[in-house]
Design a protein around this motif. Structure first.
Motif, PDB file in Angstrom:
ATOM      1  N   PRO A 189     -11.267  36.085  -3.823  1.00 47.56           N
ATOM      2  CA  PRO A 189     -11.032  35.305  -2.611  1.00 47.56           C
ATOM      3  C   PRO A 189     -10.686  33.867  -2.963  1.00 47.56           C
ATOM      4  CG  PRO A 189     -13.363  35.846  -2.835  1.00 47.56           C
ATOM      5  CD  PRO A 189     -12.657  36.529  -3.948  1.00 47.56           C
ATOM      6  N   ARG A 190      -9.759  33.298  -2.262  1.00 43.80           N
ATOM      7  CA  ARG A 190      -9.347  31.919  -2.504  1.00 43.80           C
ATOM      8  C   ARG A 190      -9.147  31.239  -1.149  1.00 43.80           C
ATOM      9  NH1 ARG A 190     -10.763  31.929  -7.066  1.00 43.80           N
ATOM     10  NH2 ARG A 190      -9.586  31.400  -8.929  1.00 43.80           N
ATOM     11  N   LYS A 191      -9.469  29.944  -1.090  1.00 45.07           N
ATOM     12  CA  LYS A 191      -9.247  29.182   0.146  1.00 45.07           C
ATOM     13  C   LYS A 191      -7.961  28.379  -0.006  1.00 45.07           C
ATOM     14  CE  LYS A 191     -12.515  27.113   2.413  1.00 45.07           C
ATOM     15  NZ  LYS A 191     -13.594  26.144   2.667  1.00 45.07           N
ATOM     16  N   ILE A 192      -7.054  28.607   0.907  1.00 47.28           N
ATOM     17  CA  ILE A 192      -5.738  27.986   0.800  1.00 47.28           C
ATOM     18  C   ILE A 192      -5.414  27.240   2.086  1.00 47.28           C
ATOM     19  CG2 ILE A 192      -3.257  28.513   0.534  1.00 47.28           C
ATOM     20  CD1 ILE A 192      -4.540  31.130  -0.918  1.00 47.28           C
ATOM     21  N   LEU A 193      -4.758  26.094   1.934  1.00 49.47           N
ATOM     22  CA  LEU A 193      -4.372  25.290   3.096  1.00 49.47           C
ATOM     23  C   LEU A 193      -2.861  25.085   3.075  1.00 49.47           C
ATOM     24  CD1 LEU A 193      -5.041  23.337   5.471  1.00 49.47           C
ATOM     25  CD2 LEU A 193      -5.429  21.550   3.751  1.00 49.47           C
ATOM     26  N   ASP A 194      -2.207  25.352   4.225  1.00 47.51           N
ATOM     27  CA  ASP A 194      -0.772  25.097   4.375  1.00 47.51           C
ATOM     28  C   ASP A 194      -0.610  23.987   5.408  1.00 47.51           C
ATOM     29  OD1 ASP A 194       1.970  25.140   4.733  1.00 47.51           O
ATOM     30  OD2 ASP A 194       1.985  27.019   5.860  1.00 47.51           O
ATOM     31  N   LEU A 195      -0.136  22.845   4.968  1.00 47.03           N
ATOM     32  CA  LEU A 195      -0.015  21.674   5.856  1.00 47.03           C
ATOM     33  C   LEU A 195       1.388  21.582   6.443  1.00 47.03           C
ATOM     34  CD1 LEU A 195      -1.861  19.044   3.657  1.00 47.03           C
ATOM     35  CD2 LEU A 195      -2.661  19.938   5.868  1.00 47.03           C
ATOM     36  N   GLY A 196       1.482  21.481   7.772  1.00 46.74           N
ATOM     37  CA  GLY A 196       2.780  21.407   8.448  1.00 46.74           C
ATOM     38  C   GLY A 196       3.455  22.764   8.416  1.00 46.74           C
ATOM     39  N   THR A 197       2.745  23.755   8.938  1.00 48.11           N
ATOM     40  CA  THR A 197       3.173  25.151   8.735  1.00 48.11           C
ATOM     41  C   THR A 197       4.428  25.530   9.513  1.00 48.11           C
ATOM     42  OG1 THR A 197       2.264  27.394   8.516  1.00 48.11           O
ATOM     43  CG2 THR A 197       1.747  26.216  10.555  1.00 48.11           C
ATOM     44  N   GLY A 198       4.727  24.857  10.615  1.00 49.31           N
ATOM     45  CA  GLY A 198       5.932  25.180  11.400  1.00 49.31           C
ATOM     46  C   GLY A 198       5.892  26.612  11.896  1.00 49.31           C
ATOM     47  N   SER A 199       6.879  27.418  11.512  1.00 47.93           N
ATOM     48  CA  SER A 199       6.923  28.835  11.926  1.00 47.93           C
ATOM     49  C   SER A 199       5.812  29.647  11.278  1.00 47.93           C
ATOM     50  CB  SER A 199       8.269  29.443  11.536  1.00 47.93           C
ATOM     51  OG  SER A 199       8.407  29.454  10.118  1.00 47.93           O
ATOM     52  N   GLY A 200       5.141  29.051  10.288  1.00 50.78           N
ATOM     53  CA  GLY A 200       4.095  29.776   9.550  1.00 50.78           C
ATOM     54  C   GLY A 200       4.630  30.472   8.318  1.00 50.78           C
ATOM     55  N   ALA A 201       5.913  30.276   8.022  1.00 56.16           N
ATOM     56  CA  ALA A 201       6.562  31.051   6.952  1.00 56.16           C
ATOM     57  C   ALA A 201       5.776  30.997   5.637  1.00 56.16           C
ATOM     58  CB  ALA A 201       7.992  30.559   6.740  1.00 56.16           C
ATOM     59  N   ILE A 202       5.349  29.809   5.233  1.00 55.52           N
ATOM     60  CA  ILE A 202       4.672  29.682   3.932  1.00 55.52           C
ATOM     61  C   ILE A 202       3.272  30.298   3.996  1.00 55.52           C
ATOM     62  CG2 ILE A 202       3.754  28.035   2.237  1.00 55.52           C
ATOM     63  CD1 ILE A 202       6.032  26.105   3.167  1.00 55.52           C
ATOM     64  N   GLY A 203       2.475  29.830   4.937  1.00 56.27           N
ATOM     65  CA  GLY A 203       1.076  30.286   5.015  1.00 56.27           C
ATOM     66  C   GLY A 203       0.961  31.775   5.278  1.00 56.27           C
ATOM     67  N   ILE A 204       1.789  32.283   6.174  1.00 59.00           N
ATOM     68  CA  ILE A 204       1.704  33.708   6.533  1.00 59.00           C
ATOM     69  C   ILE A 204       2.165  34.575   5.362  1.00 59.00           C
ATOM     70  CG2 ILE A 204       2.705  35.498   8.026  1.00 59.00           C
ATOM     71  CD1 ILE A 204       2.705  33.350  10.296  1.00 59.00           C
ATOM     72  N   THR A 205       3.215  34.137   4.669  1.00 62.65           N
ATOM     73  CA  THR A 205       3.696  34.931   3.524  1.00 62.65           C
ATOM     74  C   THR A 205       2.631  34.978   2.434  1.00 62.65           C
ATOM     75  OG1 THR A 205       5.941  34.243   4.036  1.00 62.65           O
ATOM     76  CG2 THR A 205       5.597  35.248   1.888  1.00 62.65           C
ATOM     77  N   ILE A 206       1.991  33.840   2.172  1.00 64.29           N
ATOM     78  CA  ILE A 206       0.925  33.817   1.162  1.00 64.29           C
ATOM     79  C   ILE A 206      -0.233  34.716   1.600  1.00 64.29           C
ATOM     80  CG2 ILE A 206      -0.837  32.364   0.070  1.00 64.29           C
ATOM     81  CD1 ILE A 206       1.225  30.058   0.099  1.00 64.29           C
ATOM     82  N   ALA A 207      -0.641  34.581   2.854  1.00 66.50           N
ATOM     83  CA  ALA A 207      -1.772  35.379   3.353  1.00 66.50           C
ATOM     84  C   ALA A 207      -1.464  36.871   3.264  1.00 66.50           C
ATOM     85  CB  ALA A 207      -2.092  34.984   4.794  1.00 66.50           C
TER      86      ALA A 207
END
Ligand code: GLN
Length: 290
Positions: free
Chosen positions: A122-140
């Protein structure tokens, strides 16, 4: 009625009833790839369908919708805003003019982030300024054991990102409204912070060209010659990182040296920059040992 409608739109073609005919007409007005994507969107089909159904006739309603989209594209509206979607990495995202259109070069940020996150732990990750969520959602989506927090200041962007997470069945992400770190707890101890912040200088002439004219300024440009947000994120991130945690930022074509210097000044170590597919240094990062 169809002929009449089409004649009104174009002086050179008086019958545009089949897939092939409307495409041939549109190729004279906009890029071929754009025309195909718009027609696929109208007919809700894939590219193979257009090839194998070249002689299929469009309904007058679909023809009219296609002509309208071609005209909007001719006036510069980005294809992604006309179709309401864009592929990023291996997923499809809903987009609107409230969010930046995900770019291929941002896939480097995701690839680099994934390389830093072990599959099982498990890792805790933060995506700042996610917009459409492309970065955070793809990582998740690619690291189901990770827990991602995604932040954006725009409530319209938050709505889109939440819609995307739900549509893509990604549950290990929390999408929250906030101004960079402001709504997060210090001591949150993220293992990795990623961001594609606004980094274009406010007076950059590119803002008046192409797709950028239609994208939200808030997501694109910032003061300090494009470095204001990057500077803020690098200076504030240490309070929100676990010991040895990583910060990874996308930046402009000429900002790698400035980013590296800012990372160094703020106590980061093992600093590096990576080139995108165009050979441009596009992502810089480092780890923080407090
Ligand atoms: N890469 C984008 C562009 O210059 C800008 C995105 C951003 O500011 N984060 O087209």
């Amino acid at each position: 009625m169809l002929n009449q409608l089409l004649c009104n739109q174009t002086s050179t073609v008086d019958s545009l009833a089949t897939v092939q005919q409307v495409l041939d007409w549109s190729y004279r007005k906009i890029e071929r790839i754009d025309a195909r994507l718009l027609l696929q969107h109208v007919l809700q089909v894939n590219h193979a369908f257009l090839i194998t159904h070249a002689e299929t006739r469009l309904t007058s309603e679909n023809a009219a919708r296609f002509l309208k989209l071609v005209s909007q594209r001719e006036h510069g509206v980005p294809v992604a805003y006309l179709t309401g979607k864009r592929e990023f990495y291996d997923l499809g995202f809903k987009v609107s003019p409230a969010v930046l259109i995900p770019r291929p070069e941002t896939e480097l940020l995701v690839e680099t982030a994934l390389a830093h996150i072990p599959e099982s732990r498990p890792r805790k990750i933060l995506d700042l300024g996610t917009g459409s969520g492309a970065i955070g959602i793809t990582i998740a989506r690619h690291r189901p054991a990770a827990c991602v927090t995604a932040v954006d200041i725009s409530i319209d962007a938050i709505d889109i990102a939440r819609w995307n997470a739900q549509k893509l069945s990604v549950n290990n992400i929390h999408i929250v409204q906030g101004d960079w770190f402001d709504t997060l707890d210090t001591g949150a101890a993220f293992d990795l912070i990623v961001s594609n912040p606004p980094y274009v200088a406010e007076n950059d002439p590119h803002l008046q060209q192409g797709d950028l004219r239609f994208e939200p300024d808030l997501a694109l440009s910032t003061q300090d010659n494009g470095l204001a947000c990057i500077r803020h994120i690098i200076a504030t991130a240490p309070a929100y990182l676990a010991d040895g945690g990583e910060l990874l930022l996308e930046h402009g074509y000429d900002q790698a040296a400035a980013c590296q210097q800012l990372l160094q000044m703020n106590g980061f170590r093992k600093i590096y920059s990576l080139k995108d597919l165009a050979g441009i240094e596009r992502v810089s990062g480092g780890s923080y040992c407090g």
